[in-house]
Design a protein around this motif. Structure first.
Motif, PDB file in Angstrom:
ATOM      1  N   HIS A  52       0.831  -1.216   0.000  1.00 52.26           N
ATOM      2  CA  HIS A  52       0.000   0.000   0.000  1.00 52.26           C
ATOM      3  C   HIS A  52       0.864   1.265   0.000  1.00 52.26           C
ATOM      4  N   ARG A  53       2.006   1.194   0.675  1.00 53.37           N
ATOM      5  CA  ARG A  53       2.939   2.332   0.656  1.00 53.37           C
ATOM      6  C   ARG A  53       3.483   2.530  -0.777  1.00 53.37           C
ATOM      7  N   GLY A  54       3.787   1.426  -1.446  1.00 48.42           N
ATOM      8  CA  GLY A  54       4.276   1.497  -2.828  1.00 48.42           C
ATOM      9  C   GLY A  54       3.242   2.123  -3.758  1.00 48.42           C
ATOM     10  N   VAL A  55       1.974   1.826  -3.511  1.00 50.37           N
ATOM     11  CA  VAL A  55       0.893   2.412  -4.328  1.00 50.37           C
ATOM     12  C   VAL A  55       0.887   3.931  -4.154  1.00 50.37           C
ATOM     13  N   GLN A  56       1.021   4.376  -2.890  1.00 47.65           N
ATOM     14  CA  GLN A  56       1.044   5.836  -2.621  1.00 47.65           C
ATOM     15  C   GLN A  56       2.196   6.505  -3.373  1.00 47.65           C
ATOM     16  N   VAL A  57       3.367   5.872  -3.291  1.00 48.03           N
ATOM     17  CA  VAL A  57       4.549   6.466  -3.933  1.00 48.03           C
ATOM     18  C   VAL A  57       4.356   6.508  -5.457  1.00 48.03           C
ATOM     19  N   TYR A  58       3.826   5.446  -6.031  1.00 49.19           N
ATOM     20  CA  TYR A  58       3.564   5.388  -7.483  1.00 49.19           C
ATOM     21  C   TYR A  58       2.671   6.556  -7.897  1.00 49.19           C
ATOM     22  N   LEU A  59       1.623   6.793  -7.107  1.00 45.78           N
ATOM     23  CA  LEU A  59       0.677   7.861  -7.456  1.00 45.78           C
ATOM     24  C   LEU A  59       1.304   9.239  -7.245  1.00 45.78           C
ATOM     25  N   GLN A  60       2.005   9.403  -6.116  1.00 47.14           N
ATOM     26  CA  GLN A  60       2.664  10.704  -5.839  1.00 47.14           C
ATOM     27  C   GLN A  60       3.656  11.068  -6.937  1.00 47.14           C
ATOM     28  N   GLU A  61       4.347  10.061  -7.442  1.00 47.40           N
ATOM     29  CA  GLU A  61       5.415  10.293  -8.420  1.00 47.40           C
ATOM     30  C   GLU A  61       4.903  10.255  -9.864  1.00 47.40           C
ATOM     31  N   HIS A  62       3.588  10.055 -10.016  1.00 48.62           N
ATOM     32  CA  HIS A  62       2.964  10.036 -11.353  1.00 48.62           C
ATOM     33  C   HIS A  62       3.617   9.001 -12.265  1.00 48.62           C
ATOM     34  N   CYS A  63       3.808   7.814 -11.729  1.00 48.41           N
ATOM     35  CA  CYS A  63       4.416   6.734 -12.538  1.00 48.41           C
ATOM     36  C   CYS A  63       3.370   6.128 -13.466  1.00 48.41           C
ATOM     37  N   ASP A  64       3.847   5.448 -14.521  1.00 51.47           N
ATOM     38  CA  ASP A  64       2.912   4.772 -15.420  1.00 51.47           C
ATOM     39  C   ASP A  64       3.353   3.343 -15.741  1.00 51.47           C
ATOM     40  N   ALA A  65       4.333   2.835 -15.030  1.00 52.83           N
ATOM     41  CA  ALA A  65       4.754   1.434 -15.199  1.00 52.83           C
ATOM     42  C   ALA A  65       5.614   1.047 -13.993  1.00 52.83           C
ATOM     43  N   ILE A  66       5.853  -0.264 -13.850  1.00 57.87           N
ATOM     44  CA  ILE A  66       6.625  -0.763 -12.704  1.00 57.87           C
ATOM     45  C   ILE A  66       7.762  -1.647 -13.211  1.00 57.87           C
TER      46      ILE A  66
END
Ligand SMILES: [Fe+2]
Length: 387
Positions: free
Chosen positions: A82-96
């Motif tokens: 869930h922390r990783g999800v927050q960071v992905y959204l904060q950083e405006h990522c589009d892939a992993i």
């Protein structure tokens, strides 16, 4: 064992880029997937070994931006997903991009599931529970063991219930896996043993799974042979490039097999154990493998004899009554030479924990494909034998 060649089976695998230097192609493939900014999921040990840095260079060369998320435990927890999800959204990522062993790769899958489906990761336990596809996911495995880079599995720890949940779905098969045995050069003998034993058990459980097929059999048997012939050499001398290469290939083949057959009682019981004591997954499998094979043997003697053949045991030269013992003896020798813990009691498990462990193991999805049906009492007895 009821499977025949007339049954319908499916086989799912990602695109695989295999060979030394494969890791340097991450940037090009990620850009081709349409990514502009990726979340690189890793863990502190892998960051220290330097592998994410190489992936960063590859991404930079292709103009793909990135953000590192290294906060993953050896057995990834729901909170970390869930922390990783927050960071992905904060950083405006589009892939992993996952770089590491099973832990970062499983966490990366979990992050993708939650991003696409917007529910707590723990609600996806079981088979085929993921409705929406995850964002692009590419993996660079740095261990020869988990095969999360090719599998339909993600294992996440639920710390509140002290168990590991299994999430199984073709929605979490990565888009591309970059299998590069160079990356195992920084592993310690202990990690080689844990990961190699995990891969070895994948091969065995896939071969005797009641969902096996001709396609998976080929990979499972090849994997068993490669891992059996190279694990000890790799543990004794991690610089042994040839042994590490063969182990990586064995791990990949075991992964292609078990991803499509699921696993069995060793993994179901190892997941329960890992949830309780948070020990390395490969060690948990090692503690249990011989006891479960002894229990399962009668359900598929001809298949276990084929496994024995891959271990060089020539079971057909033995009386049928001696074949099982020969296989168990070989497995126990490997277990001893792995240097891993041999008994549950060595790991701080108490006898009074066994009913809790057995209930969780029996409910694990991996139990469904075990070649022999187990009762709660059967599972308790197996834990007692391993105690
Ligand atoms: Fe495993």
């Amino acid at each position: 064992m009821t499977t025949t060649s007339t049954e319908l089976r499916k086989f799912v695998a990602p695109e695989i880029v295999y060979g030394p230097g494969a890791r340097c192609l991450v940037g090009r493939y990620t850009r081709n997937l349409g990514a502009t900014r990726v979340l690189v999921v890793s863990d502190p040990g892998v960051v220290l070994a330097g592998w994410p840095r190489e992936v960063f260079s590859s991404l930079e060369q292709e103009g793909v931006r990135y953000h590192l998320f290294p906060d993953v435990s050896p057995n990834p927890r729901a909170q970390e997903v869930h922390r990783g999800v927050q960071v992905y959204l904060q950083e405006h990522c589009d892939a992993i991009v996952a770089v590491g062993g099973g832990s970062p790769m499983d966490c990366a899958k979990g992050i993708g599931i939650v991003l696409a489906n917007k529910e707590n990761i723990l609600t996806f336990e079981g088979v085929d529970r993921i409705a929406r596809p995850i964002p692009p996911l590419v993996c660079v495995p740095t261990t020869a063991g988990s095969s999360a880079d090719v599998s339909q599995f993600a294992i996440i720890t639920d710390t509140s219930r002290r168990l590991k949940i299994s999430i199984i779905s073709k929605a979490i098969v990565p888009d591309v896996s970059f299998v590069d045995y160079d990356t195992t050069r920084t592993l310690t003998p202990f990690l080689i043993a844990c990961c190699g034993m995990d891969a070895f058990v994948h091969g065995i459980e896939a071969f005797v799974s009641n969902a096996h097929s001709k396609l998976t059999d080929v990979y499972a048997l090849a994997a068993i042979s490669l891992i059996w012939n190279n694990l000890r050499a790799a543990m004794e001398s991690p610089p042994n490039e040839a042994a590490r290469h063969q182990l990586m290939e064995g791990s990949l083949e075991a992964g292609l097999a078990f991803s499509n057959t699921s696993l069995g009682a060793v993994h179901a019981m190892a997941h329960a154990l890992g949830g309780l004591i948070d020990n390395p997954h490969g060690e948990a499998n090692t503690l249990l493998i011989d006891h479960v094979v002894a229990f399962n043997y009668e359900a598929a003697p001809e298949r276990f004899d084929l496994i024995a053949e891959k271990l060089g045991l020539e079971p057909t030269r033995l009386a049928p009554s001696r074949r099982k013992e020969a296989l168990l003896s070989a497995l126990r020798q490997l277990k001893h030479s792995s240097g891993l813990a041999l008994r549950l009691r060595d790991k701080g498990v108490s006898r009074s924990d066994i009913p809790f462990l057995a209930r969780n193991a029996l409910a694990d999805p991996c139990m469904v494909t075990n070649p022999r049906r187990l009762t709660l009492r059967d599972v308790e007895v197996l834990y007692e034998q391993a105690y």
